[in-house]
Write a protein that holds these residues in place. Structure first.
Motif, PDB file in Angstrom:
ATOM      1  N   LEU A 473       0.828  -1.025  -0.028  1.00  0.00           N
ATOM      2  CA  LEU A 473      -0.163  -0.069  -0.091  1.00  0.00           C
ATOM      3  C   LEU A 473       1.245   1.281  -0.095  1.00  0.00           C
ATOM      4  CD1 LEU A 473      -2.384  -1.084   2.513  1.00  0.00           C
ATOM      5  CD2 LEU A 473      -2.624  -1.573   0.064  1.00  0.00           C
ATOM      6  N   ASN A 474       1.152   1.699  -1.230  1.00  0.00           N
ATOM      7  CA  ASN A 474       1.948   2.733  -1.535  1.00  0.00           C
ATOM      8  C   ASN A 474       1.457   3.984  -1.480  1.00  0.00           C
ATOM      9  OD1 ASN A 474       4.101   4.684  -2.266  1.00  0.00           O
ATOM     10  ND2 ASN A 474       4.363   3.404  -4.339  1.00  0.00           N
ATOM     11  N   ASN A 475       1.442   4.626  -0.293  1.00  0.00           N
ATOM     12  CA  ASN A 475       0.914   6.161  -0.074  1.00  0.00           C
ATOM     13  C   ASN A 475       1.793   7.054   0.208  1.00  0.00           C
ATOM     14  OD1 ASN A 475       1.472   5.754   2.531  1.00  0.00           O
ATOM     15  ND2 ASN A 475      -0.765   4.886   2.992  1.00  0.00           N
ATOM     16  N   GLN A 476       3.056   6.639   0.077  1.00  0.00           N
ATOM     17  CA  GLN A 476       4.344   7.764   0.717  1.00  0.00           C
ATOM     18  C   GLN A 476       4.073   8.263   1.915  1.00  0.00           C
ATOM     19  OE1 GLN A 476       5.628  10.283  -2.910  1.00  0.00           O
ATOM     20  NE2 GLN A 476       3.928   9.013  -3.924  1.00  0.00           N
ATOM     21  N   ASP A 477       3.462   7.705   2.839  1.00  0.00           N
ATOM     22  CA  ASP A 477       3.115   8.243   4.332  1.00  0.00           C
ATOM     23  C   ASP A 477       3.225   7.233   5.123  1.00  0.00           C
ATOM     24  OD1 ASP A 477       2.451  10.126   6.156  1.00  0.00           O
ATOM     25  OD2 ASP A 477       0.296   9.339   6.039  1.00  0.00           O
ATOM     26  N   LEU A 478       3.826   7.293   6.295  1.00  0.00           N
ATOM     27  CA  LEU A 478       4.159   6.468   7.315  1.00  0.00           C
ATOM     28  C   LEU A 478       2.661   6.548   7.949  1.00  0.00           C
ATOM     29  CD1 LEU A 478       7.624   6.839   9.093  1.00  0.00           C
ATOM     30  CD2 LEU A 478       6.684   5.175   7.362  1.00  0.00           C
ATOM     31  N   ASN A 479       1.566   5.948   7.516  1.00  0.00           N
ATOM     32  CA  ASN A 479       0.124   6.608   7.759  1.00  0.00           C
ATOM     33  C   ASN A 479      -0.449   6.222   9.165  1.00  0.00           C
ATOM     34  OD1 ASN A 479      -2.716   5.791   6.462  1.00  0.00           O
ATOM     35  ND2 ASN A 479      -1.906   7.625   5.980  1.00  0.00           N
ATOM     36  N   GLN A 480      -0.023   5.235   9.502  1.00  0.00           N
ATOM     37  CA  GLN A 480      -0.690   4.957  11.137  1.00  0.00           C
ATOM     38  C   GLN A 480      -0.398   5.971  11.897  1.00  0.00           C
ATOM     39  OE1 GLN A 480      -3.197   2.863  11.368  1.00  0.00           O
ATOM     40  NE2 GLN A 480      -3.259   2.614  13.383  1.00  0.00           N
ATOM     41  N   VAL A 481       1.084   6.193  12.000  1.00  0.00           N
ATOM     42  CA  VAL A 481       1.564   7.349  12.844  1.00  0.00           C
ATOM     43  C   VAL A 481       0.839   8.662  12.519  1.00  0.00           C
ATOM     44  CG1 VAL A 481       3.640   8.551  13.710  1.00  0.00           C
ATOM     45  CG2 VAL A 481       3.654   5.824  13.271  1.00  0.00           C
ATOM     46  N   THR A 482       0.617   9.086  11.406  1.00  0.00           N
ATOM     47  CA  THR A 482       0.240  10.358  10.868  1.00  0.00           C
ATOM     48  C   THR A 482      -1.282  10.553  11.389  1.00  0.00           C
ATOM     49  OG1 THR A 482       1.417  10.588   8.753  1.00  0.00           O
ATOM     50  CG2 THR A 482      -0.576  11.681   8.935  1.00  0.00           C
ATOM     51  N   TRP A 483      -1.950   9.392  11.339  1.00  0.00           N
ATOM     52  CA  TRP A 483      -3.385   9.575  11.927  1.00  0.00           C
ATOM     53  C   TRP A 483      -3.450   9.660  13.221  1.00  0.00           C
ATOM     54  CZ3 TRP A 483      -7.209  11.236   9.221  1.00  0.00           C
ATOM     55  CH2 TRP A 483      -7.218  11.080   7.858  1.00  0.00           C
ATOM     56  N   GLU A 484      -2.497   8.935  14.066  1.00  0.00           N
ATOM     57  CA  GLU A 484      -2.432   8.939  15.446  1.00  0.00           C
ATOM     58  C   GLU A 484      -1.970  10.236  15.871  1.00  0.00           C
ATOM     59  OE1 GLU A 484      -1.219   4.115  16.439  1.00  0.00           O
ATOM     60  OE2 GLU A 484       0.329   5.934  16.237  1.00  0.00           O
ATOM     61  N   MET A 485      -1.022  10.837  15.291  1.00  0.00           N
ATOM     62  CA  MET A 485      -0.713  12.154  15.534  1.00  0.00           C
ATOM     63  C   MET A 485      -1.801  13.047  15.321  1.00  0.00           C
ATOM     64  SD  MET A 485       2.918  12.652  13.615  1.00  0.00           S
ATOM     65  CE  MET A 485       3.188  14.458  14.043  1.00  0.00           C
ATOM     66  N   ARG A 486      -2.691  13.240  14.691  1.00  0.00           N
ATOM     67  CA  ARG A 486      -3.698  14.103  14.556  1.00  0.00           C
ATOM     68  C   ARG A 486      -4.659  13.702  15.603  1.00  0.00           C
ATOM     69  NH1 ARG A 486      -3.920  12.414   8.085  1.00  0.00           N
ATOM     70  NH2 ARG A 486      -2.418  13.873   7.215  1.00  0.00           N
ATOM     71  N   ALA A 487      -5.078  12.370  15.538  1.00  0.00           N
ATOM     72  CA  ALA A 487      -6.219  12.113  16.672  1.00  0.00           C
ATOM     73  C   ALA A 487      -5.766  12.226  17.980  1.00  0.00           C
ATOM     74  CB  ALA A 487      -6.482  10.519  16.353  1.00  0.00           C
ATOM     75  N   MET A 488      -4.655  11.747  18.271  1.00  0.00           N
ATOM     76  CA  MET A 488      -4.327  11.737  19.827  1.00  0.00           C
ATOM     77  C   MET A 488      -3.377  13.038  20.245  1.00  0.00           C
ATOM     78  SD  MET A 488      -2.978   7.772  20.184  1.00  0.00           S
ATOM     79  CE  MET A 488      -4.023   6.458  19.727  1.00  0.00           C
ATOM     80  N   GLU A 489      -2.693  13.737  19.318  1.00  0.00           N
ATOM     81  CA  GLU A 489      -1.914  14.758  19.425  1.00  0.00           C
ATOM     82  C   GLU A 489      -2.664  16.157  19.159  1.00  0.00           C
ATOM     83  OE1 GLU A 489       0.397  14.370  21.676  1.00  0.00           O
ATOM     84  OE2 GLU A 489       0.538  12.327  21.500  1.00  0.00           O
ATOM     85  N   GLY A 490      -3.556  16.030  18.397  1.00  0.00           N
ATOM     86  CA  GLY A 490      -4.101  17.089  17.589  1.00  0.00           C
ATOM     87  C   GLY A 490      -2.898  17.848  16.825  1.00  0.00           C
ATOM     88  N   ALA A 491      -2.120  17.172  16.294  1.00  0.00           N
ATOM     89  CA  ALA A 491      -0.909  17.727  15.669  1.00  0.00           C
ATOM     90  C   ALA A 491      -1.005  17.565  14.145  1.00  0.00           C
ATOM     91  CB  ALA A 491       0.352  17.158  16.245  1.00  0.00           C
ATOM     92  N   PRO A 492      -0.442  18.625  13.390  1.00  0.00           N
ATOM     93  CA  PRO A 492      -0.215  18.262  12.018  1.00  0.00           C
ATOM     94  C   PRO A 492       0.555  17.249  11.629  1.00  0.00           C
ATOM     95  CG  PRO A 492       0.014  20.776  12.643  1.00  0.00           C
ATOM     96  CD  PRO A 492       0.172  19.878  13.758  1.00  0.00           C
ATOM     97  N   GLN A 493       0.467  16.739  10.246  1.00  0.00           N
ATOM     98  CA  GLN A 493       1.465  15.912   9.798  1.00  0.00           C
ATOM     99  C   GLN A 493       2.869  16.534   9.969  1.00  0.00           C
ATOM    100  OE1 GLN A 493       1.772  15.220   5.639  1.00  0.00           O
ATOM    101  NE2 GLN A 493       1.893  12.973   5.787  1.00  0.00           N
ATOM    102  N   PHE A 494       3.702  15.990  10.541  1.00  0.00           N
ATOM    103  CA  PHE A 494       5.358  16.366  10.565  1.00  0.00           C
ATOM    104  C   PHE A 494       5.814  15.621   9.338  1.00  0.00           C
ATOM    105  CE2 PHE A 494       9.723  16.186  12.454  1.00  0.00           C
ATOM    106  CZ  PHE A 494       9.912  17.428  12.226  1.00  0.00           C
ATOM    107  N   VAL A 495       5.887  16.417   8.308  1.00  0.00           N
ATOM    108  CA  VAL A 495       6.242  15.848   7.073  1.00  0.00           C
ATOM    109  C   VAL A 495       7.490  15.236   7.177  1.00  0.00           C
ATOM    110  CG1 VAL A 495       6.695  16.275   4.583  1.00  0.00           C
ATOM    111  CG2 VAL A 495       4.888  17.265   5.860  1.00  0.00           C
ATOM    112  N   PRO A 496       8.717  15.891   7.566  1.00  0.00           N
ATOM    113  CA  PRO A 496       9.920  15.310   7.632  1.00  0.00           C
ATOM    114  C   PRO A 496      10.105  13.941   8.204  1.00  0.00           C
ATOM    115  CG  PRO A 496      10.225  17.744   8.426  1.00  0.00           C
ATOM    116  CD  PRO A 496       8.805  17.330   8.272  1.00  0.00           C
ATOM    117  N   SER A 497       9.311  13.690   9.303  1.00  0.00           N
ATOM    118  CA  SER A 497       9.142  12.351   9.980  1.00  0.00           C
ATOM    119  C   SER A 497       8.218  11.294   9.145  1.00  0.00           C
ATOM    120  CB  SER A 497       8.783  12.428  11.316  1.00  0.00           C
ATOM    121  OG  SER A 497       7.573  12.446  11.352  1.00  0.00           O
TER     122      SER A 497
END
Length: 607
Positions: A473-497
């Motif tokens: 599943l090639n989405n060029q994103d570490l996707n689960q962590v991206t969603w966890e950051m949004r949901a749990m931290e209320g944080a934007p996607q930190f693109v460098p990571s």
């Protein structure tokens, strides 16, 4: 005729019916490697690309064969590399034995090259048994106890053999003081609870009006007994993710997975039940079980160490799931299949309908839910499946229905990245006559999977059924962590990571002589699956998927579950803002926590 210690080690493994050892070479095990040459490569040495992958392959082999997995590595860095795979085995209760080299005895304690205190290093991961062989007479006992303990305790054990000891002439323990003889085998046994405990459990289950059952991997050998119990108690059955293959999903009362990656019907059943029966599971997320005080509960587990966890059980039955149920069933009173059972079956049917509709919505470029959902009805009924950790596990949990003789697993407790591809390679050595498929994210593929394609390219001609399909599943994103950051931290996607490169995975597979296809639009999804499942060699499908399709929690309302993907793809949510800037979003409102009574049907929720 005299033999060396290394020859004896391989001979003893053969006597234990060990037919594969997954490993990587190094001078710390040169003596063993030479013995493999003398033994005609029996048991077969399977060369991974990295020791961690060798451990994962041993775990996959053990999970899908029911036999012990064995891995081997050199001293120092090789032994260190095994650790992540060994912890995966330990936390998922999988029998794995690690055989590792060590520097010569004369150099130990001398800060020598590649000298690591392996006994200290392995003290936790192999806490049930870890021993260093210093004289040949130790060998039968040490090897037998390592294998027997791994089998009996469903855990990791380790045998450390210094390089010079491997070259010694083998000498058996004698009938003398401080010599420890040994013998082969574990013996088959199935512990069952006392009659008193069984009677108490039956009283609890018979008194309930709305019974829910939760099964895990420890109940895998009790399919017919579970079906009988569910029918007698008019119960629904939810499955912990490691127990996804315990019961087929075409049974109308099987509500699917439970927990963070679970299904809404499982959540509702636990929310509303008055009685709970848990079998063979150490499912950790208490918030997805009934509220404390809501339900009377019974647990069945073969391991007394795992009994009484997660919920205030009224009756704890220590015993084998199948054997215990066989003795419990005659004491259970048949319940009428009334409103409770009908509701469970209706909710389950609705769930699969909703999953189909979610998979059908458009995305940019391809909906990952559609990718996995399209595979569902194409799966051979003897397929072996693995998912990697990350958002791929969401779609594996929710869109693939087990049926027939299908088997499936993932890194359930450690939830480590990277085991998907080595798991199915291990599975192919356990079942060379069955097709194997792995669904992995592009992060996991870049971390581990690409190199292990080389392993598949080396060995696939030895498999009677050469089909090994890897879907990326090639989405060029570490996707689960991206969603966890949004949901749990209320944080934007930190693109460098989070942002990772687009790699041509199918092209890489073809460069190794394997099959491959890249899919960049929905119309090519089903055709790609069909092509891969008909291939005469391992096949990699590079699916370009949309990172903005959210993994909605199971405790979201029915309306939220149905609307979430549609909102993204139909423009109700600004895709760029969601993916590049991030939002707290509705997902934060759905985070697990203590349920309130307004979560019940009719309180702002048509479920």
């Amino acid at each position: 005729m005299s033999i060396k210690v290394s020859d004896y080690v391989l001979n003893r493994l053969r006597e234990w019916d060990v037919d594969h050892v997954f490993g990587y070479a190094g001078d710390g095990i040169n003596g063993l490697l030479a013995a493999w040459g003398r033994a005609g490569n029996k048991p077969r040495f399977v060369q991974a690309r990295h020791e961690e992958m060798a451990a994962f392959e041993a775990v996959g082999y053990a999970k899908f064969s029911g036999k012990v997995g064995v891995c081997a590595a050199t001293s120092g860095p090789g032994a260190i590399h095994l650790l992540n795979g060994l912890y995966d085995a330990k936390l998922d209760h999988v029998p794995v034995v690690a055989i590792v080299g060590q520097t010569n005895r004369s150099a130990m304690g001398g800060s020598y090259q590649q000298e690591v205190d392996l006994a200290a290093l392995y003290k936790d991961v192999a806490s049930e048994f870890c021993e260093t062989v210093t004289v040949p007479e130790q060998l039968p006992n040490v090897l037998d106890r390592a294998l027997r303990t791994a089998y009996a305790r469903h855990t990791v054990t380790a045998v450390i053999i210094p390089a010079d000891v491997q070259e010694l002439e083998y000498s058996a323990p004698t009938h003398a003081f401080k010599m420890v003889p040994s013998s082969l085998g574990v013996g088959h046994y199935a512990p069952v609870p006392s009659d008193e405990d069984l009677h108490h459990a039956a009283e609890v289950l018979n008194a309930g009006e709305k019974v829910a059952i939760l099964v895990g991997q420890g109940a895998r050998g009790a399919r017919s007994e579970i079906e009988h119990a569910a029918d007698t108690l008019a119960a629904g059955v939810a499955k912990a993710l490691l127990g996804k293959d315990v019961l087929p999903d075409d049974l109308p009362y099987v509500t699917g997975s439970i927990g963070l990656l679970g299904a809404r019907p499982s959540y509702e059943m636990m929310r509303d039940c008055d009685t709970l029966l848990v079998m063979g599971s150490s499912f950790p997320y208490t918030q997805f079980l009934p509220d404390f005080g809501q339900a009377r509960a019974v647990q069945i587990d073969v391991d007394p160490y795992m009994i009484g966890l997660r919920y205030p059980f009224e009756v704890n039955l220590v015993g084998d799931a199948a054997g215990t149920l066989k003795r419990l069933l005659p004491q259970l009173k048949a319940k009428k299949h009334g409103k409770w059972r009908r509701t469970i079956e209706q909710n389950t049917s609705r769930w699969w309908d909703v999953m189909q509709r979610r998979a059908a919505v458009d995305a940019d470029p391809v909906n990952p839910e559609y990718v996995v959902h399209a595979l569902d009805d194409l799966l051979p009924e003897n397929a072996v499946l693995a998912a990697d950790s990350g958002s791929a596990a969401n779609w594996y949990a929710r869109h693939l229905r087990m049926r027939g003789a299908m088997r499936g697993s993932l890194s359930g407790t450690l939830a480590t990245m990277g085991p998907g591809v080595p798991y199915v390679i291990g599975a192919k050595f356990a079942h060379p006559d069955r097709p194997a498929l792995a669904v992995v994210g592009d992060g996991a593929m870049q971390m581990n999977g690409m190199a292990e394609l080389i392993t598949a390219s080396k060995y696939w001609r030895d498999w009677s059924d050469p089909r090994l399909v890897v879907a990326v599943l090639n989405n060029q994103d570490l996707n689960q962590v991206t969603w966890e950051m949004r949901a749990m931290e209320g944080a934007p996607q930190f693109v460098p990571s989070q942002s990772i490169p687009d790699v041509r995975y199918a092209d890489f597979a073809r460069s190794l002589g394997l099959g491959g296809a890249r899919v960049e639009e929905p119309g090519g999804v089903r055709e790609a699956w069909q092509k891969a499942l008909a291939a005469d060699r391992p096949f990699v499908i590079d699916f370009r998927t949309d990172p903005a399709v959210p993994p909605i929690p199971p405790h979201a309302t029915w309306d939220q579950i149905e609307a979430a993907a549609s909102a993204v793809v139909h423009g109700d949510v600004d895709r760029t803002a969601m993916v590049r800037q991030g939002v707290k979003s509705k997902i934060q409102e759905m985070l697990p926590g203590r349920r309130h009574r307004d979560d019940r049907p009719g309180a702002g929720d048509e479920g």
